[in-house]
Design a protein around this motif. Sequence first.
Motif, PDB file in Angstrom:
ATOM      1  N   CYS A   1       0.843  -1.196   0.000  1.00 48.24           N
ATOM      2  CA  CYS A   1       0.000   0.000   0.000  1.00 48.24           C
ATOM      3  C   CYS A   1       0.880   1.249   0.000  1.00 48.24           C
ATOM      4  CB  CYS A   1      -0.919  -0.009   1.223  1.00 48.24           C
ATOM      5  SG  CYS A   1      -2.011   1.426   1.359  1.00 48.24           S
ATOM      6  N   GLU A   2       0.416   2.318  -0.718  1.00 47.87           N
ATOM      7  CA  GLU A   2       1.227   3.536  -0.744  1.00 47.87           C
ATOM      8  C   GLU A   2       1.286   4.217   0.619  1.00 47.87           C
ATOM      9  OE1 GLU A   2      -2.935   4.713  -2.147  1.00 47.87           O
ATOM     10  OE2 GLU A   2      -1.543   3.033  -2.375  1.00 47.87           O
ATOM     11  N   ASP A   3       0.363   3.843   1.510  1.00 50.70           N
ATOM     12  CA  ASP A   3       0.398   4.346   2.887  1.00 50.70           C
ATOM     13  C   ASP A   3       1.195   3.362   3.739  1.00 50.70           C
ATOM     14  OD1 ASP A   3       0.041   5.330   5.400  1.00 50.70           O
ATOM     15  OD2 ASP A   3      -2.126   4.958   5.489  1.00 50.70           O
TER      16      ASP A   3
ATOM     17  N   SER B   1       5.572  -0.201   6.282  1.00 50.37           N
ATOM     18  CA  SER B   1       4.939  -1.217   5.416  1.00 50.37           C
ATOM     19  C   SER B   1       5.114  -2.645   5.915  1.00 50.37           C
ATOM     20  CB  SER B   1       5.444  -1.100   3.969  1.00 50.37           C
ATOM     21  OG  SER B   1       5.172   0.197   3.451  1.00 50.37           O
TER      22      SER B   1
ATOM     23  N   ALA C   1       1.750   3.227   6.725  1.00 44.67           N
ATOM     24  CA  ALA C   1       1.171   2.976   8.049  1.00 44.67           C
ATOM     25  C   ALA C   1      -0.211   2.338   7.955  1.00 44.67           C
ATOM     26  CB  ALA C   1       1.096   4.277   8.833  1.00 44.67           C
ATOM     27  N   ALA C   2      -0.504   1.685   6.825  1.00 40.25           N
ATOM     28  CA  ALA C   2      -1.805   1.028   6.672  1.00 40.25           C
ATOM     29  C   ALA C   2      -2.043   0.065   7.828  1.00 40.25           C
ATOM     30  CB  ALA C   2      -1.856   0.286   5.339  1.00 40.25           C
TER      31      ALA C   2
ATOM     32  N   CYS D   1      -6.084  -1.093   3.033  1.00 43.57           N
ATOM     33  CA  CYS D   1      -5.492   0.037   2.308  1.00 43.57           C
ATOM     34  C   CYS D   1      -6.627   0.844   1.669  1.00 43.57           C
ATOM     35  CB  CYS D   1      -4.518  -0.470   1.248  1.00 43.57           C
ATOM     36  SG  CYS D   1      -3.713   0.851   0.295  1.00 43.57           S
ATOM     37  N   ARG D   2      -6.907   2.022   2.225  1.00 45.05           N
ATOM     38  CA  ARG D   2      -7.954   2.906   1.700  1.00 45.05           C
ATOM     39  C   ARG D   2      -9.282   2.164   1.531  1.00 45.05           C
ATOM     40  NH1 ARG D   2      -5.457   7.556   0.716  1.00 45.05           N
ATOM     41  NH2 ARG D   2      -3.242   7.560   0.151  1.00 45.05           N
TER      42      ARG D   2
END
Length: 551
Positions: free
Chosen positions: A242-244, A265, A246-247, A287-288
């Motif tokens: 995931c681009e985040d 990650s 801290a997902a 993730c989102r």
Amino acid sequence: MAQLLLLLAWGVLTTLTGAVQGSFEVHVSPEAPVVEHGGSVWINCSHTCEDPAAPGGLETSLAKASSKHGPSWVAFHLVNIQEWASAPVCHFVCRGDSRRATAALSAYRAPEQVVLEPLPVMEVGRAYNLTCWVLSVAPVKHLTVTLRQGGWTLHTETFQHHTGAEPSNITVTQEITPLRWDHGQQVSCHADLDLTLHGPLIQKSSSAMELQVYEKKPPPPPTEAPLVEHGGSVWINCSHTCEDPAAPGGLETSLAKASSKHGPSWVAFHLVNIQEWASAPVCHFVCRGDSRRATAALSAYLMEVGRAYNLTCWVLSVAPVKHLTVTLRQGGWTLHTETFQHHTGAEPSNITVTQEITPLRWDHGQQVSCHADLDLTLHGPLIQKSSSAMELQVYDGPRMDDSSCPRNRTWEVGTEQTFSCVALGNPPPAVVCAKDGVPFRGTYHCKASNAHGTASREVTVQVKDGPRMDDSSCPRNRTWEVGTEQTFSCVALGNPPPAVVCAKDGVPFRTGVQWRVRSEDAGTYHCKASNAHGTASREVTVQVKGKWPLL
């Protein structure tokens, strides 16, 4: 003219008066000669006496091979110099006045060897001792030892306050704490014997040794199908793309979690006291708003040598059970066969077959499997089905024996040798060997270790070499008194122990026997030592003091 004659007469009178008072000088050259042990040197004695033929000479315990002379000087060739420090004395007599001059003669020996003690594979940030031996060097007070790494100096040590002129073994140690970029760097030891005031500059170096440095890292993530000892522990690493970084996420499992670590990650969990033989921990992240999962197939069957385990097979939903045969196999042979002809009931059942196994070290890597045969051939088909094969993972602590690490080794001086000591075990153990004292000969202490234990072994190395005799084992000069009890002894060093034979005036002389000293015992004894690796000779001079018998 009368005035000139008067001045001349006064000059002669002054010269004569100075001679009577003994105003002449004696010189020795060189004043502080340095010569290789066993070598030779010319000592020149000169004087300023007006009589160029003034009598004189050189007093010394060293052997004189020849001499030369001229007006006001005489030179002596001293050979086979065996004394590490001596003081030859020049002396002359000028019209009854005796004068002397003393030389300070030193013998040197270049270092026999410069050796670095082997270093283990080193951990970043941990302190280690780098040790260098400089063997059999003299005089030590002129020695400088330098430890170097790459192009810079780690440590320099001098010995100007060292007393004693005989050869010594010198040890220099420097503590080093390796960093990760030291890996592959070369270290070396350099010995400089600086005799340049009166002799040569002798330089000798050890072989370079490459540093092997490792850095401790966090435990690597396990495979997607980790194997672990029943009752043991394992780290399960969960990561995402995931681009985040801290997902949110975690690990779902019925197993006990002792601790966790995390980073961008990823998150890792330490599962402990694993009692389930098969489990499926699930990593999950969101993730989102999108939830994703990944499952590990964890199996607990990493086994210890000599410990009993149950090998269990499930045959699921089979009927009729009374026609079923279940066979457990390892490699090409059968471990266990079980039939169920007495089973009642016609409906499908789940069947469990268990066999106790006690793995040995050579079982590591063997495959076990389960085979189910439903034999209906009297009135129908023969149905056969098998499990996937499973590879036995058998661990074993370190062990060393004479095949992998012989306890006793014999080397010969001058030969190329490799010290090897290998330990058996699973996983392959790391072996570290060390010894104290003089390198090469002696006892090495080897320790093998892996995750399942340690093993130790002592290895003795004997070095065979030719005979050698020195002043400690066979003194060159001895003084006895008439009538005293004495024993003539001369021992040679070497391996195997050399035999020593001594003779006087060509007649063999028995050593090690006590007798009463007579005047005729004085003289030179010729001793020869020999073993399978060579010979060594030594002359021993015996002086006898006391009253000579009246004729």
